[in-house]
Motif scaffolding. Structure first.
Motif, PDB file in Angstrom:
ATOM      1  N   VAL A 138       0.869  -1.178   0.000  1.00 36.93           N
ATOM      2  CA  VAL A 138       0.000   0.000   0.000  1.00 36.93           C
ATOM      3  C   VAL A 138       0.901   1.222   0.000  1.00 36.93           C
ATOM      4  O   VAL A 138       1.730   1.398   0.897  1.00 36.93           O
ATOM      5  CB  VAL A 138      -0.943   0.024   1.221  1.00 36.93           C
ATOM      6  N   ALA A 139       0.754   2.064  -1.011  1.00 37.57           N
ATOM      7  CA  ALA A 139       1.561   3.278  -1.128  1.00 37.57           C
ATOM      8  C   ALA A 139       0.744   4.471  -0.645  1.00 37.57           C
ATOM      9  O   ALA A 139      -0.464   4.545  -0.889  1.00 37.57           O
ATOM     10  CB  ALA A 139       2.003   3.490  -2.571  1.00 37.57           C
ATOM     11  N   ALA A 140       1.414   5.392   0.023  1.00 37.40           N
ATOM     12  CA  ALA A 140       0.743   6.580   0.552  1.00 37.40           C
ATOM     13  C   ALA A 140       1.475   7.835   0.109  1.00 37.40           C
ATOM     14  O   ALA A 140       2.707   7.903   0.161  1.00 37.40           O
ATOM     15  CB  ALA A 140       0.661   6.519   2.071  1.00 37.40           C
ATOM     16  N   TYR A 141       0.701   8.816  -0.323  1.00 36.43           N
ATOM     17  CA  TYR A 141       1.217  10.129  -0.742  1.00 36.43           C
ATOM     18  C   TYR A 141       0.490  11.145   0.130  1.00 36.43           C
ATOM     19  O   TYR A 141      -0.536  11.698  -0.245  1.00 36.43           O
ATOM     20  CB  TYR A 141       0.921  10.317  -2.230  1.00 36.43           C
ATOM     21  N   ASP A 176       9.625   7.022  -9.156  1.00 35.98           N
ATOM     22  CA  ASP A 176      10.864   6.256  -9.050  1.00 35.98           C
ATOM     23  C   ASP A 176      10.848   5.328  -7.845  1.00 35.98           C
ATOM     24  O   ASP A 176      11.500   4.275  -7.854  1.00 35.98           O
ATOM     25  CB  ASP A 176      12.070   7.198  -8.943  1.00 35.98           C
ATOM     26  N   ARG A 177      10.114   5.710  -6.813  1.00 35.95           N
ATOM     27  CA  ARG A 177      10.020   4.886  -5.610  1.00 35.95           C
ATOM     28  C   ARG A 177       8.890   3.867  -5.726  1.00 35.95           C
ATOM     29  O   ARG A 177       9.109   2.663  -5.616  1.00 35.95           O
ATOM     30  CB  ARG A 177       9.822   5.804  -4.387  1.00 35.95           C
ATOM     31  N   PHE A 178       7.678   4.357  -5.950  1.00 31.40           N
ATOM     32  CA  PHE A 178       6.516   3.468  -5.913  1.00 31.40           C
ATOM     33  C   PHE A 178       6.485   2.462  -7.063  1.00 31.40           C
ATOM     34  O   PHE A 178       6.004   1.337  -6.888  1.00 31.40           O
ATOM     35  CB  PHE A 178       5.232   4.288  -5.914  1.00 31.40           C
ATOM     36  N   ALA A 179       6.984   2.839  -8.236  1.00 28.10           N
ATOM     37  CA  ALA A 179       6.918   1.918  -9.374  1.00 28.10           C
ATOM     38  C   ALA A 179       7.729   0.657  -9.115  1.00 28.10           C
ATOM     39  O   ALA A 179       7.407  -0.412  -9.639  1.00 28.10           O
ATOM     40  CB  ALA A 179       7.411   2.613 -10.642  1.00 28.10           C
ATOM     41  N   LEU A 186      -3.398   2.883  -3.482  1.00 26.05           N
ATOM     42  CA  LEU A 186      -2.777   4.184  -3.240  1.00 26.05           C
ATOM     43  C   LEU A 186      -3.683   4.991  -2.324  1.00 26.05           C
ATOM     44  O   LEU A 186      -4.886   5.108  -2.576  1.00 26.05           O
ATOM     45  CB  LEU A 186      -2.556   4.938  -4.554  1.00 26.05           C
ATOM     46  N   ILE A 187      -3.107   5.529  -1.248  1.00 25.33           N
ATOM     47  CA  ILE A 187      -3.815   6.457  -0.365  1.00 25.33           C
ATOM     48  C   ILE A 187      -3.145   7.818  -0.542  1.00 25.33           C
ATOM     49  O   ILE A 187      -1.941   7.946  -0.307  1.00 25.33           O
ATOM     50  CB  ILE A 187      -3.753   6.010   1.106  1.00 25.33           C
ATOM     51  N   ALA A 188      -3.905   8.817  -0.981  1.00 25.99           N
ATOM     52  CA  ALA A 188      -3.282  10.081  -1.365  1.00 25.99           C
ATOM     53  C   ALA A 188      -4.130  11.262  -0.929  1.00 25.99           C
ATOM     54  O   ALA A 188      -5.355  11.167  -0.799  1.00 25.99           O
ATOM     55  CB  ALA A 188      -3.075  10.127  -2.881  1.00 25.99           C
ATOM     56  N   ALA A 189      -3.455  12.400  -0.712  1.00 23.41           N
ATOM     57  CA  ALA A 189      -4.122  13.678  -0.459  1.00 23.41           C
ATOM     58  C   ALA A 189      -4.158  14.470  -1.761  1.00 23.41           C
ATOM     59  O   ALA A 189      -3.189  14.476  -2.520  1.00 23.41           O
ATOM     60  CB  ALA A 189      -3.384  14.453   0.618  1.00 23.41           C
ATOM     61  N   ASP A 190      -5.268  15.163  -1.999  1.00 26.39           N
ATOM     62  CA  ASP A 190      -5.378  15.921  -3.247  1.00 26.39           C
ATOM     63  C   ASP A 190      -4.877  17.357  -3.110  1.00 26.39           C
ATOM     64  O   ASP A 190      -4.968  18.151  -4.040  1.00 26.39           O
ATOM     65  CB  ASP A 190      -6.817  15.903  -3.776  1.00 26.39           C
ATOM     66  N   GLY A 191      -4.337  17.701  -1.934  1.00 23.25           N
ATOM     67  CA  GLY A 191      -3.777  19.034  -1.749  1.00 23.25           C
ATOM     68  C   GLY A 191      -3.107  19.153  -0.392  1.00 23.25           C
ATOM     69  O   GLY A 191      -3.347  18.343   0.511  1.00 23.25           O
ATOM     70  N   VAL A 192      -2.257  20.160  -0.265  1.00 27.12           N
ATOM     71  CA  VAL A 192      -1.590  20.461   1.001  1.00 27.12           C
ATOM     72  C   VAL A 192      -1.499  21.975   1.132  1.00 27.12           C
ATOM     73  O   VAL A 192      -1.658  22.717   0.162  1.00 27.12           O
ATOM     74  CB  VAL A 192      -0.176  19.840   1.087  1.00 27.12           C
ATOM     75  N   HIS A 193      -1.221  22.421   2.355  1.00 29.60           N
ATOM     76  CA  HIS A 193      -0.962  23.834   2.612  1.00 29.60           C
ATOM     77  C   HIS A 193       0.416  23.921   3.246  1.00 29.60           C
ATOM     78  O   HIS A 193       0.644  23.354   4.303  1.00 29.60           O
ATOM     79  CB  HIS A 193      -2.026  24.409   3.543  1.00 29.60           C
TER      80      HIS A 193
END
Length: 664
Positions: A138-141, A176-179, A186-193
């Motif tokens: 499980v990859a997380a961004y 380069d990492r996840f591939a 994939l667990i990901a955020a669609d934005g950051v501050h």
């Protein structure tokens, strides 16, 4: 709480060894020596003392004694999540939260221990519904918020292998990492501050999915910062919302001791980053030793002082994993999700200190560069709120200058904390732990680490493979440790792993740092051995030069390159980043040279001093000395350095242009 005298965690362990094992030690060095000679007895004691349990019998402790390939607790089955969930009832009854998180907008999320368990279990059940089985990746961004802690705990609960990248990393660096590991979810955020700016990551997530065909499902943490909608995603909030009998009755799956727990990555300075696979049991049992040395215990115990653990980190640095381990100890962990120098892009180095004051942090950790910046900026901790709860300061990432540690100690003394403890540590992403570390019972000497860690057979060796005392040598580890990597992902024959750590001294872990072990057992790291300065046959670690140069108030940061090549005479370049308003005057150059001459040797006076906009750093804050040296020796920047793996890629062009001009 009772009124019993406070006892450091290492003292409590020593008390236990006396009462349960009949073992007494004259001093710390005697205890450490036992831990690396009677290896089975030591690690069995950590197993028993920490309350680890196996659902199946195991054959022994160190069942295969070799490096690489050490085999530990063969036959044991454990789960890391059990050691987090066991704190739920007691910590909640004591009124202690599990997680406190503040972002740079001042928004605070406080998560109770029961809510942490409920959300993690809800997500674990969702992962099972998505077809995740033990061993699936499980990859997380994700940024440094509660969602990331919940997501990892859910993965650990069902045996998924976790891999995490920070949203400040470029698309190529993440791919380069996840591939390499072919994640299924994939667990990901669609934005950051960050640094005062909302950053849309919706398109980034779409780009990631386009190059990760193995991903079968995506869980999206939705934010107000996205302007691009990510199609075919499920809501993370929906996945953690379940609250029923299935959640209440959930038990984490018991897994083999050597089951992979997570995949970390080398900095990826050049080429594909190494995907470092660390084992479940080894990570867990090593974390107990790490926590003991950092003197972290349950937030609810009589001996705990309401422990609140903060280490400023991004999710792209191994210190995120260390921050998580506070939950294993039963501590409250305090996360800051934003820029350390102010939410509006300004240089406000009081930001984290004010955060620590608001949330009564007891252990405050950060990279050494943060403390240096605070010193250079001249901040006054007395203006940052009530910091009386802070009893320990942690530092890593690069050697902490002696002057900076003295500055910090004086700052705390001025606000009434005369016994502030510095826990300076050195280890690495490679093993998710420490070689050299702290011990609250030992003397604190600025710029040094107090001791070698229990269970880590660390020595300094010369080029002939002989240990040296009170001299600088290669940092090696001569006995296996359960925290060492299982392997690199995809390195089926183990060649890449062996070449990385065991090539110089076969069968001995060589870490690539210069180390001096002093007669009292304290340690000094002198920088990376592959970036050593060699002037006329005399070698010097770069950290010693940085300490001399950055002691000057006008120098904020520095980078030194030794361009000795193919027998040519050494040419030493020193790049300095100056404080606002300072310039590279002849007087400043003279002061730099004088400091190097008097503190080190005239041999290390640079041939040229150059003002630079910034020092190139990796995402984990390390100075990129080796790739910059290669660029100045004429190699193509694109072949020796990956921009997406840099914390400040915008500065690379300046160095490339400077190298080109100098070559002409």
């Amino acid at each position: 709480m009772n009124n019993a005298p406070f006892r450091p965690q290492i003292a409590l362990y020593r008390d236990w060894l006396k009462s349960e094992r009949g073992l007494e030690f004259a001093d710390y060095e005697a205890l450490r020596s036992w831990s690396v000679t009677d290896v089975d007895a030591f690690w069995q004691s950590i197993w028993d003392y920490s309350g680890m349990q196996s659902s199946t019998p195991y054959e022994g402790v160190l069942c295969t004694d070799k490096m690489p390939g050490g085999e530990w607790f063969k036959g044991a089955h454990v789960n890391l999540a059990d050691h987090v969930f066991k704190h739920v009832d007691a910590a909640h009854a004591a009124g202690q939260p599990a997680i406190i998180c503040e972002n740079e907008l001042g928004e605070v999320i406080e998560l109770s221990w029961p809510e942490l368990r409920r959300k993690a279990v809800s997500l674990a059940l969702k992962l099972r519904d998505l077809g995740i089985e033990p061993g699936d990746r499980v990859a997380a961004y994700l940024p440094n918020g509660p969602e990331t802690m919940i997501a990892f705990l859910a993965c650990a609960s069902v045996g998924a292998v976790w891999s995490l990248c920070a949203p400040d990393m470029g698309v190529r660096a993440v791919i380069d990492r996840f591939a390499q590991i072919e994640p299924k979810v994939l667990i990901a955020a669609d934005g950051v501050h960050y640094a005062g700016k909302p950053m849309d990551r919706g398109q980034t997530v779409i780009d990631l999915l386009a190059e990760l065909p193995s991903v079968q499902a995506t869980l999206l943490v939705q934010t107000p910062y996205a302007t691009v909608s990510v199609p075919s995603c499920e809501s993370f909030e929906g996945a953690v919302a379940r609250d029923d009998d299935g959640v209440a009755g959930f038990e984490p799956v018991k897994l083999p001791f050597d089951h992979p727990i997570w995949i970390l990555y080398s900095s990826g300075t050049t080429g594909k980053p190494k995907p470092i696979v660390q084992g479940l049991g080894g990570t867990l049992i090593t974390s107990f030793v790490n926590l003991m040395h950092m003197d972290l215990g349950p937030s609810y115990a009589d001996n705990s002082l309401n422990e609140r653990f903060h280490w400023f980190t991004s999710t792209g640095w191994v210190m995120w994993n260390v921050q998580f381990s506070g939950l294993i100890a039963g501590s409250t962990i305090c996360l800051f999700n934003g820029a350390p120098n102010g939410p509006k892009g300004a240089t406000d180095w009081t930001t984290l200190w004010r955060f620590a004051a608001r949330h009564k942090v007891t252990f405050f950790g950060s990279g050494a560069a943060f403390y240096v910046s605070c010193e250079k900026d001249g901040i006054d901790l007395s203006t940052c709120g009530d910091l009386s709860s802070v009893r320990a300061l942690g530092s890593t990432g690069s050697p902490l200058p002696e002057s900076t540690q003295i500055w910090g100690t004086d700052q705390f003394a001025a606000i009434g904390t005369t016994d502030i403890w510095w826990c300076n540590i050195s280890g690495g992403t490679d093993l998710g732990g420490c070689f050299c570390t702290g011990n609250r019972e030992l003397p604190v000497v600025p710029g040094q680490m107090q001791c070698r860690q229990l269970g880590m057979a660390v020595e300094a060796w010369n080029d002939d493979g002989q240990p040296v005392g009170d001299q600088v040598g290669e940092l090696v580890c001569v006995r296996p440790s359960p925290g060492m990597p299982l392997r690199f992902w995809g390195d089926d024959d183990g060649e890449r792993y062996r070449t990385s750590y065991f090539e110089k001294y076969p069968g001995i872990w060589c870490h690539g740092d210069w180390l001096k072990i002093q007669p009292d057992g304290s340690c000094i790291i002198y920088g990376r051995s592959d970036s050593t300065i060699n002037r006329h046959g005399v070698r010097m670690g770069t950290s010693e030069i940085y300490s001399a140069v950055e002691a000057l108030p006008d120098v904020v940061d520095s980078l030194v390159l030794d361009l000795e090549y193919l027998g040519q005479e050494s040419r030493l370049l020193l790049f300095v980043v100056l404080r606002d308003g300072a310039d590279i005057s002849d007087d400043l150059k003279s002061a730099i040279n004088a400091n190097i001459r008097s503190n080190l040797s005239p041999r290390f006076v640079p041939d040229e001093i150059i003002a630079a906009p910034e020092v190139p750093r990796t995402l984990s804050g390390k100075k990129q000395e080796v790739p910059l040296k290669k660029i100045f020796l004429g190699q193509d920047a694109s072949k020796v350095l990956t921009r997406d793996a840099m914390a400040n890629p915008h500065v690379l062009d300046w160095y490339v242009d400077t190298a080109r001009r100098m070559s002409e």
